[in-house]
Design a protein around this motif. Structure first.
Motif, PDB file in Angstrom:
ATOM      1  N   LEU A   1       0.900  -0.998   0.025  1.00  0.00           N
ATOM      2  CA  LEU A   1       0.141  -0.013  -0.011  1.00  0.00           C
ATOM      3  C   LEU A   1       0.759   1.147   0.070  1.00  0.00           C
ATOM      4  O   LEU A   1       1.786   1.342   0.880  1.00  0.00           O
ATOM      5  N   VAL A   2       0.605   1.881  -1.074  1.00  0.00           N
ATOM      6  CA  VAL A   2       1.487   3.073  -1.121  1.00  0.00           C
ATOM      7  C   VAL A   2       0.832   4.423  -1.062  1.00  0.00           C
ATOM      8  O   VAL A   2      -0.261   4.701  -1.766  1.00  0.00           O
ATOM      9  N   HIS A   3       1.030   5.479  -0.048  1.00  0.00           N
ATOM     10  CA  HIS A   3       0.260   6.585   0.036  1.00  0.00           C
ATOM     11  C   HIS A   3       1.080   7.742  -0.649  1.00  0.00           C
ATOM     12  O   HIS A   3       2.366   7.735  -0.927  1.00  0.00           O
ATOM     13  N   ALA A   4       0.260   8.724  -1.030  1.00  0.00           N
ATOM     14  CA  ALA A   4       0.741   9.978  -2.037  1.00  0.00           C
ATOM     15  C   ALA A   4       1.575   9.112  -3.131  1.00  0.00           C
ATOM     16  O   ALA A   4       2.908   9.863  -3.476  1.00  0.00           O
ATOM     17  N   ALA A   5       0.824   8.317  -3.870  1.00  0.00           N
ATOM     18  CA  ALA A   5       1.560   7.409  -4.766  1.00  0.00           C
ATOM     19  C   ALA A   5       1.971   8.262  -5.949  1.00  0.00           C
ATOM     20  O   ALA A   5       2.558   7.608  -7.104  1.00  0.00           O
ATOM     21  N   ALA A   6       1.157   9.321  -6.205  1.00  0.00           N
ATOM     22  CA  ALA A   6       1.485  10.081  -7.541  1.00  0.00           C
ATOM     23  C   ALA A   6       2.582  11.199  -7.155  1.00  0.00           C
ATOM     24  O   ALA A   6       3.120  11.917  -8.326  1.00  0.00           O
ATOM     25  N   GLY A   7       3.107  11.380  -6.058  1.00  0.00           N
ATOM     26  CA  GLY A   7       4.325  12.212  -5.641  1.00  0.00           C
ATOM     27  C   GLY A   7       5.723  11.661  -6.113  1.00  0.00           C
ATOM     28  O   GLY A   7       5.711  10.512  -6.608  1.00  0.00           O
ATOM     29  N   GLY A   8       6.685  12.463  -5.591  1.00  0.00           N
ATOM     30  CA  GLY A   8       8.009  11.956  -5.851  1.00  0.00           C
ATOM     31  C   GLY A   8       8.443  10.755  -5.335  1.00  0.00           C
ATOM     32  O   GLY A   8       8.802   9.847  -6.046  1.00  0.00           O
ATOM     33  N   VAL A   9       8.308  10.709  -3.965  1.00  0.00           N
ATOM     34  CA  VAL A   9       8.864   9.560  -3.413  1.00  0.00           C
ATOM     35  C   VAL A   9       7.886   8.388  -3.657  1.00  0.00           C
ATOM     36  O   VAL A   9       7.885   6.972  -3.824  1.00  0.00           O
ATOM     37  N   GLY A  10       6.454   8.628  -3.587  1.00  0.00           N
ATOM     38  CA  GLY A  10       5.424   7.761  -3.720  1.00  0.00           C
ATOM     39  C   GLY A  10       5.477   7.011  -5.144  1.00  0.00           C
ATOM     40  O   GLY A  10       5.239   5.809  -5.217  1.00  0.00           O
TER      41      GLY A  10
ATOM     42  N   ASP B   1      -8.829   6.985  -4.892  1.00  0.00           N
ATOM     43  CA  ASP B   1      -8.754   8.375  -4.799  1.00  0.00           C
ATOM     44  C   ASP B   1      -9.387   8.785  -3.382  1.00  0.00           C
ATOM     45  O   ASP B   1     -10.532   8.475  -3.150  1.00  0.00           O
ATOM     46  N   ARG B   2      -8.446   9.216  -2.299  1.00  0.00           N
ATOM     47  CA  ARG B   2      -8.867   9.171  -1.110  1.00  0.00           C
ATOM     48  C   ARG B   2      -9.985  10.342  -0.966  1.00  0.00           C
ATOM     49  O   ARG B   2     -10.580  10.390   0.173  1.00  0.00           O
ATOM     50  N   THR B   3     -10.302  11.344  -1.763  1.00  0.00           N
ATOM     51  CA  THR B   3     -11.013  12.391  -1.701  1.00  0.00           C
ATOM     52  C   THR B   3     -12.471  11.843  -2.274  1.00  0.00           C
ATOM     53  O   THR B   3     -13.704  12.625  -1.828  1.00  0.00           O
ATOM     54  N   THR B   4     -12.714  10.514  -2.968  1.00  0.00           N
ATOM     55  CA  THR B   4     -13.849  10.043  -3.224  1.00  0.00           C
ATOM     56  C   THR B   4     -14.244   8.644  -2.708  1.00  0.00           C
ATOM     57  O   THR B   4     -15.557   8.356  -3.031  1.00  0.00           O
ATOM     58  N   GLY B   5     -13.134   8.161  -2.157  1.00  0.00           N
ATOM     59  CA  GLY B   5     -13.381   6.750  -1.566  1.00  0.00           C
ATOM     60  C   GLY B   5     -12.554   6.451  -0.336  1.00  0.00           C
ATOM     61  O   GLY B   5     -11.717   7.277   0.023  1.00  0.00           O
ATOM     62  N   ASP B   6     -12.947   5.451   0.302  1.00  0.00           N
ATOM     63  CA  ASP B   6     -12.335   4.920   1.545  1.00  0.00           C
ATOM     64  C   ASP B   6     -11.171   3.898   1.217  1.00  0.00           C
ATOM     65  O   ASP B   6     -11.482   2.722   0.880  1.00  0.00           O
ATOM     66  N   PHE B   7     -10.009   4.291   1.332  1.00  0.00           N
ATOM     67  CA  PHE B   7      -8.907   3.376   1.035  1.00  0.00           C
ATOM     68  C   PHE B   7      -8.664   2.074   1.899  1.00  0.00           C
ATOM     69  O   PHE B   7      -8.471   1.121   1.769  1.00  0.00           O
ATOM     70  N   VAL B   8      -9.344   2.437   3.128  1.00  0.00           N
ATOM     71  CA  VAL B   8      -9.275   1.235   4.329  1.00  0.00           C
ATOM     72  C   VAL B   8     -10.293   0.068   3.619  1.00  0.00           C
ATOM     73  O   VAL B   8      -9.817  -1.100   3.560  1.00  0.00           O
ATOM     74  N   ALA B   9     -11.439   0.451   3.316  1.00  0.00           N
ATOM     75  CA  ALA B   9     -12.324  -0.508   2.684  1.00  0.00           C
ATOM     76  C   ALA B   9     -11.750  -1.135   1.541  1.00  0.00           C
ATOM     77  O   ALA B   9     -11.884  -2.311   1.194  1.00  0.00           O
ATOM     78  N   ALA B  10     -11.400  -0.290   0.490  1.00  0.00           N
ATOM     79  CA  ALA B  10     -10.725  -0.795  -0.649  1.00  0.00           C
ATOM     80  C   ALA B  10      -9.823  -1.763  -0.501  1.00  0.00           C
ATOM     81  O   ALA B  10      -9.471  -2.820  -1.083  1.00  0.00           O
ATOM     82  N   VAL B  11      -8.615  -1.389   0.640  1.00  0.00           N
ATOM     83  CA  VAL B  11      -7.676  -2.723   0.646  1.00  0.00           C
ATOM     84  C   VAL B  11      -8.250  -3.722   1.207  1.00  0.00           C
ATOM     85  O   VAL B  11      -7.759  -4.893   0.767  1.00  0.00           O
ATOM     86  N   LYS B  12      -9.055  -3.959   2.115  1.00  0.00           N
ATOM     87  CA  LYS B  12      -9.770  -4.953   2.768  1.00  0.00           C
ATOM     88  C   LYS B  12     -10.491  -5.734   1.600  1.00  0.00           C
ATOM     89  O   LYS B  12     -10.380  -7.115   1.514  1.00  0.00           O
ATOM     90  N   GLU B  13     -11.140  -5.105   0.695  1.00  0.00           N
ATOM     91  CA  GLU B  13     -11.794  -5.700  -0.263  1.00  0.00           C
ATOM     92  C   GLU B  13     -10.840  -6.191  -1.091  1.00  0.00           C
ATOM     93  O   GLU B  13     -11.005  -7.653  -1.852  1.00  0.00           O
ATOM     94  N   ALA B  14     -10.029  -5.889  -1.592  1.00  0.00           N
ATOM     95  CA  ALA B  14      -8.980  -6.160  -2.675  1.00  0.00           C
ATOM     96  C   ALA B  14      -8.086  -7.228  -2.166  1.00  0.00           C
ATOM     97  O   ALA B  14      -7.463  -7.904  -2.885  1.00  0.00           O
ATOM     98  N   THR B  15      -7.800  -7.466  -0.940  1.00  0.00           N
ATOM     99  CA  THR B  15      -7.180  -8.624  -0.317  1.00  0.00           C
ATOM    100  C   THR B  15      -8.070  -9.502   0.520  1.00  0.00           C
ATOM    101  O   THR B  15      -7.335 -10.387   1.226  1.00  0.00           O
ATOM    102  N   GLY B  16      -9.310  -9.698   0.033  1.00  0.00           N
ATOM    103  CA  GLY B  16     -10.331 -10.730   0.890  1.00  0.00           C
ATOM    104  C   GLY B  16     -10.078 -10.551   2.544  1.00  0.00           C
ATOM    105  O   GLY B  16     -10.241 -11.328   3.091  1.00  0.00           O
ATOM    106  N   GLY B  17      -9.948  -9.277   3.095  1.00  0.00           N
ATOM    107  CA  GLY B  17      -9.828  -9.126   4.412  1.00  0.00           C
ATOM    108  C   GLY B  17      -8.306  -9.353   4.932  1.00  0.00           C
ATOM    109  O   GLY B  17      -8.402  -8.731   6.372  1.00  0.00           O
ATOM    110  N   ARG B  18      -7.391  -9.591   4.370  1.00  0.00           N
ATOM    111  CA  ARG B  18      -6.155  -9.721   4.887  1.00  0.00           C
ATOM    112  C   ARG B  18      -5.497  -8.630   5.310  1.00  0.00           C
ATOM    113  O   ARG B  18      -4.951  -8.357   6.388  1.00  0.00           O
ATOM    114  N   GLY B  19      -5.517  -7.599   4.394  1.00  0.00           N
ATOM    115  CA  GLY B  19      -4.960  -6.294   4.413  1.00  0.00           C
ATOM    116  C   GLY B  19      -3.556  -6.345   3.772  1.00  0.00           C
ATOM    117  O   GLY B  19      -3.196  -7.298   3.211  1.00  0.00           O
TER     118      GLY B  19
END
Length: 323
Positions: free
Chosen positions: A142-151, A188-206
């Motif tokens: 999971l990468v935050h600020a993924a469009a930035g320089g270090v992200g 897009d954290r401005t329109t969605g919940d990244f926590v829920a998205a990660v859980k859904e994408a990983t089958g709840g594992r994280g």
């Protein structure tokens, strides 16, 4: 020579001044004088100008912590190198000094702007993912600020390591950038919940590994979607809020909180920095990593570029070109 100077601390566009008659720096023992060919803009430049960075050079100083330059004197004259200039004479100038031992050969596969943007961002991402978190192929990153320089560097290196990359960004434009980098899932954290998205994408594992240069709500949310025996790497606090971790939560969920201050490796373990540079050079030659340079700007635009990065309005890397 021309050089941007800070004579008082404050907002970059207000306190940075382009001086026309700054003395050219004179190299000391084990230093190199380089003509700056390109200087990448980093968030620490903005913090330094504001007086909020851990390194506080005496006034007046020239910001710019990362460059690609040409050695102009001595045994290495003519060599194209990258590195971190010796403060208080930073990279937003026509000439700068580098410590010879920390001046690395610029990767031939990258142009000046790309080479200037490789050093700090990709080294930071490399050490975070490999040295600190031990990222393995098949894991979820999971990468935050993924469009930035270090992200953006973390997204590239995560994919190179064989990880599944979930990118979190702020805004539709930045989401498009993250998709272009090859992230497997973009939130897009401005329109969605990244926590829920990660859980859904990983089958709840994280997420097995979290790369967090933001802090604040990004860190807090990450603790809610980190996997069993996951690793959260704290890289910075670009969001402006330093979180206070609830260590009992780390205990009951069995995850690790890892800090990364990449600059310490330059003094504590410089051989590791060289080894990472050699690996990044190999990956650049293979076309696996290439710094995302969103704009190449003249020296006269450096103050506005630093302000843009300070305000979080940039994607990838802004690079100021030399004469």
């Amino acid at each position: 020579m021309r050089a941007w100077q800070v004579t008082e601390l404050g907002e970059p566009r207000e306190v940075l001044r382009l001086a026309e008659d700054v003395p050219r720096p004179a190299p000391g023992p084990d230093q190199l004088l380089v003509r700056v060919r390109a200087a990448a803009v980093n968030f620490p430049d903005a913090l330094m100008v504001r007086g909020r960075y851990q390194v506080r050079p005496p006034l007046p100083f020239t910001p710019g912590v990362e460059l690609c330059g040409e050695v102009v004197a001595g045994d290495r004259a003519g060599e194209r190198v990258i590195g971190t200039p010796v403060l208080p004479g930073g990279a937003f100038a026509e000439y700068a000094l580098l410590d010879a031992a920390a001046a690395f050969a610029a990767p031939p596969a990258l142009d000046d702007a790309e080479a200037a943007a490789l050093h700090i961002g990709h080294q930071t991402a490399w050490f975070a993912l490999h040295r600190r978190a031990g990222l393995r192929a098949g894991e979820t990153l999971l990468v935050h600020a993924a469009a930035g320089g270090v992200g953006s560097a973390a997204v590239q290196l995560g994919r190179a390591a064989g990880a599944r990359v979930i990118a979190v960004v702020g805004g539709a434009g930045k989401a498009a950038v993250a998709r272009g980098l090859g992230a497997d899932l973009v939130v897009d954290r401005t329109t969605g919940d990244f926590v829920a998205a990660v859980k859904e994408a990983t089958g709840g594992r994280g997420a097995d590994v979290v790369f967090d240069p933001v802090g604040g709500a990004a860190y807090t949310g990450s603790t809610r979607c980190v996997a069993f025996e996951g690793r959260i790497v704290v890289v910075g606090f670009a969001g402006g809020e330093i979180p206070a971790p609830a260590l009992n939560h780390a205990l009951v969920k069995n995850y690790s909180i890892l800090g990364l201050h990449w600059g310490l490796y330059n003094t504590r373990d410089p051989r590791a920095v060289l080894a990472a540079h050699e690996e990044l050079t190999r990956l650049a030659a293979a076309g696996t990593v290439r710094p995302l340079v969103s704009a190449r700007l003249p020296l006269a635009a450096a103050a506005e570029a630093v302000q843009q990065v300070a305000d979080g309005r940039s994607t990838g890397r802004l690079v100021v070109l030399g004469a």
